[in-house]
Write an enzyme that holds these catalytic residues in place. Structure first.
Site, short mmCIF file in Angstrom:
data_model
loop_
_atom_site.label_atom_id
_atom_site.label_comp_id
_atom_site.label_asym_id
_atom_site.label_seq_id
_atom_site.Cartn_x
_atom_site.Cartn_y
_atom_site.Cartn_z
N GLN A 17 12.02 -19.08 -52.30
CA GLN A 17 10.76 -19.71 -51.89
C GLN A 17 9.80 -19.60 -53.06
OE1 GLN A 17 9.26 -21.83 -50.19
NE2 GLN A 17 9.75 -20.95 -48.19
N GLU A 77 14.39 -29.72 -57.69
CA GLU A 77 14.49 -30.06 -56.26
C GLU A 77 13.67 -31.30 -55.94
OE1 GLU A 77 14.72 -26.82 -53.52
OE2 GLU A 77 13.30 -27.80 -52.19
N GLY A 135 16.46 -23.76 -41.35
CA GLY A 135 15.40 -24.72 -41.09
C GLY A 135 14.31 -24.08 -40.26
N THR A 144 16.26 -32.02 -50.39
CA THR A 144 16.00 -31.30 -49.15
C THR A 144 16.43 -32.12 -47.92
OG1 THR A 144 13.74 -32.14 -49.03
CG2 THR A 144 14.06 -30.03 -50.14
N ALA A 146 21.25 -19.17 -40.62
CA ALA A 146 21.88 -19.80 -41.78
C ALA A 146 23.26 -19.20 -42.07
CB ALA A 146 20.97 -19.66 -43.00
P1 FAD Z 1 17.95 -17.58 -42.03
O1 FAD Z 1 18.63 -16.96 -43.19
O2 FAD Z 1 18.76 -17.87 -40.81
O3 FAD Z 1 16.71 -16.67 -41.63
C1 FAD Z 1 15.77 -17.09 -40.65
C2 FAD Z 1 15.07 -15.90 -40.03
O4 FAD Z 1 16.00 -15.21 -39.21
C3 FAD Z 1 14.58 -14.87 -41.04
O5 FAD Z 1 13.42 -14.28 -40.55
C4 FAD Z 1 15.70 -13.87 -41.10
O6 FAD Z 1 15.21 -12.61 -41.51
C5 FAD Z 1 16.17 -13.88 -39.64
N1 FAD Z 1 17.60 -13.59 -39.51
C6 FAD Z 1 18.62 -14.17 -40.18
N2 FAD Z 1 19.80 -13.71 -39.76
C7 FAD Z 1 19.53 -12.81 -38.79
C8 FAD Z 1 20.32 -12.01 -37.93
N3 FAD Z 1 21.65 -11.99 -37.99
N4 FAD Z 1 19.69 -11.23 -37.01
C9 FAD Z 1 18.35 -11.21 -36.92
N5 FAD Z 1 17.54 -11.96 -37.70
C10 FAD Z 1 18.11 -12.75 -38.62
N6 FAD Z 1 13.72 -26.26 -44.68
C11 FAD Z 1 14.11 -27.51 -44.30
O7 FAD Z 1 13.85 -27.90 -43.16
N7 FAD Z 1 14.81 -28.34 -45.13
C12 FAD Z 1 15.15 -27.96 -46.38
O8 FAD Z 1 15.78 -28.72 -47.12
C13 FAD Z 1 14.74 -26.67 -46.84
N8 FAD Z 1 15.04 -26.23 -48.09
C14 FAD Z 1 14.68 -24.97 -48.48
C15 FAD Z 1 15.05 -24.53 -49.76
C16 FAD Z 1 14.70 -23.26 -50.19
C17 FAD Z 1 15.11 -22.81 -51.58
C18 FAD Z 1 13.96 -22.39 -49.34
C19 FAD Z 1 13.56 -21.03 -49.81
C20 FAD Z 1 13.59 -22.83 -48.06
C21 FAD Z 1 13.96 -24.11 -47.61
N9 FAD Z 1 13.64 -24.56 -46.33
C22 FAD Z 1 14.02 -25.83 -45.94
C23 FAD Z 1 12.87 -23.73 -45.42
C24 FAD Z 1 13.80 -22.82 -44.55
O9 FAD Z 1 14.57 -23.63 -43.72
C25 FAD Z 1 12.91 -21.89 -43.75
O10 FAD Z 1 12.30 -20.95 -44.61
C26 FAD Z 1 13.56 -21.19 -42.56
O11 FAD Z 1 12.54 -20.59 -41.77
C27 FAD Z 1 14.52 -20.10 -42.93
O12 FAD Z 1 15.70 -20.62 -43.35
P2 FAD Z 1 16.90 -19.65 -43.82
O13 FAD Z 1 18.00 -20.54 -44.24
O14 FAD Z 1 16.41 -18.64 -44.76
O15 FAD Z 1 17.25 -18.96 -42.41
#
Ligand code: FAD
Length: 296
Positions: free
Chosen positions: A185, A23, A114, A54, A134
């Site tokens: 993560q 990455e 994000g 990213t 997401a």
């Molecule tokens: P989601 O899957 O949407 O989850 C976010 C929160 O909402 C979680 O607490 C989840 O439990 C909760 N949730 C999800 N769906 C629901 C639902 N239907 N009802 C209720 N609660 C729900 N950040 C950046 O800005 N740029 C990047 O390029 C980037 N790359 C990353 C790459 C990896 C491998 C990882 C692990 C993280 C990365 N991040 C990046 C950080 C990431 O954007 C954050 O961790 C963010 O807070 C969560 O993103 P997510 O896609 O997991 O969100």
């Protein structure tokens, strides 16, 4: 109809290939760009399953993700994965960015929510006309029929998830919405990774989950970052690195040894591969490969 070219990450893993991936982040200036391309060139001979770039919090940094991934698609033999987040974007903007990825020959996207601009611990405020989670971005990309989709996973649970079970439910929902692979993560206990895999498998979902590896080269910085993103740096890890206090070379070497031990435990326990957070440098990853006796 499936209009995605080539084989995807999940297919390669299903064929029994051990996945290695790297990455990078969008460089901020010319010196950063030079450093990034040196790292890419150093790591290309290892024939990674993919390399990912990213997506930043805003501004020109976001265009750089498109520029760098399209250059990787054009000029290297590697498969680029472009990250995309919902932060600050309307649906129409997200669709337009997905268009630009496809136009640049980028067919793998890491679909993320994000973090809020105030940081990972701040309350999430959706953008009007945008997406909340997401999962919705996975659905949007999947509906195109032209993307292979990766998502984020959290061995210790996302910091705002109610429980580890609720966190696993979210990953399962992302897989069911069309995600083909997940990347975790950073974490420092193999059992946290295997616990997540077990929770997801118990829910009947076999999405490959690639462990994200971050060697500890600066203990204080990793502990600070860990506090923000919900990754614990275990006491025994802190103790082993702190034991070399005052000797930066030995501290770094211990960080690499610890990462290599974690990688070995993960692979021995059945992890489908390793995903390295390179911070746009190749040195630490190459040192871990050497310790694991992985050669070109
Ligand atoms: P989601 O899957 O949407 O989850 C976010 C929160 O909402 C979680 O607490 C989840 O439990 C909760 N949730 C999800 N769906 C629901 C639902 N239907 N009802 C209720 N609660 C729900 N950040 C950046 O800005 N740029 C990047 O390029 C980037 N790359 C990353 C790459 C990896 C491998 C990882 C692990 C993280 C990365 N991040 C990046 C950080 C990431 O954007 C954050 O961790 C963010 O807070 C969560 O993103 P997510 O896609 O997991 O969100």
């Amino acid at each position: 109809m499936d209009r995605r070219p080539g084989r995807g990450v999940a297919e390669l893993i299903a064929e029994g290939q051990r996945s290695f991936s790297f990455e990078f982040f969008p460089p901020r200036d010319e010196a950063g760009e030079t450093q990034l391309w040196k790292a890419i060139q150093d790591l290309e001979p290892f024939e990674p399953t993919f390399v990912s770039v990213t997506y930043g919090a805003g501004g020109s940094n976001r265009d750089t993700t498109i520029r760098v991934t399209s250059r990787i698609a054009r000029e290297t033999s590697m498969t680029p994965v472009a990250h995309l987040t919902c932060v600050g974007h309307t649906r129409a903007e997200l669709e337009a960015i997905l268009d630009s990825y496809l136009a640049a020959g980028v067919h793998h996207v890491m679909a993320l929510r994000g973090d809020p601009e105030e940081g990972p611990r701040a309350a999430w405020t959706p953008t009007p006309g945008g997406l909340d989670y997401a999962t919705e971005l996975v659905e949007m990309a999947h509906a195109r029929g032209e993307f292979r989709i990766g998502v984020a996973a959290f061995p210790e649970g996302h910091p705002s998830a109610e429980s580890l079970d609720a966190d696993a439910d979210v990953l399962v929902a992302k897989a069911r919405a069309g995600a083909e692979f997940a990347v975790t993560q950073m974490f420092f206990r193999a059992e946290d990774y295997f616990g997540l895999v077990e929770r997801v498998r118990d829910r009947g979902v076999d999405i490959p989950i690639l462990p994200g590896i971050m060697p500890i080269l600066n203990l204080a910085a990793i502990r600070r970052q860990g506090e923000l993103i919900g990754t614990d740096v275990p006491a025994d890890v802190v103790a082993r690195i702190s034991a070399k206090d005052g000797d930066p070379v030995a501290m770094r070497a211990e960080g690499i040894t610890l990462a290599a031990e974690l990688c070995a435990d993960l692979l021995a326990g059945g992890a489908p591969g390793l995903h390295f957070y390179t911070l746009n440098r190749s040195k630490a990853t190459l040192e871990i490969f050497q310790a694991l006796q992985i050669t070109v």
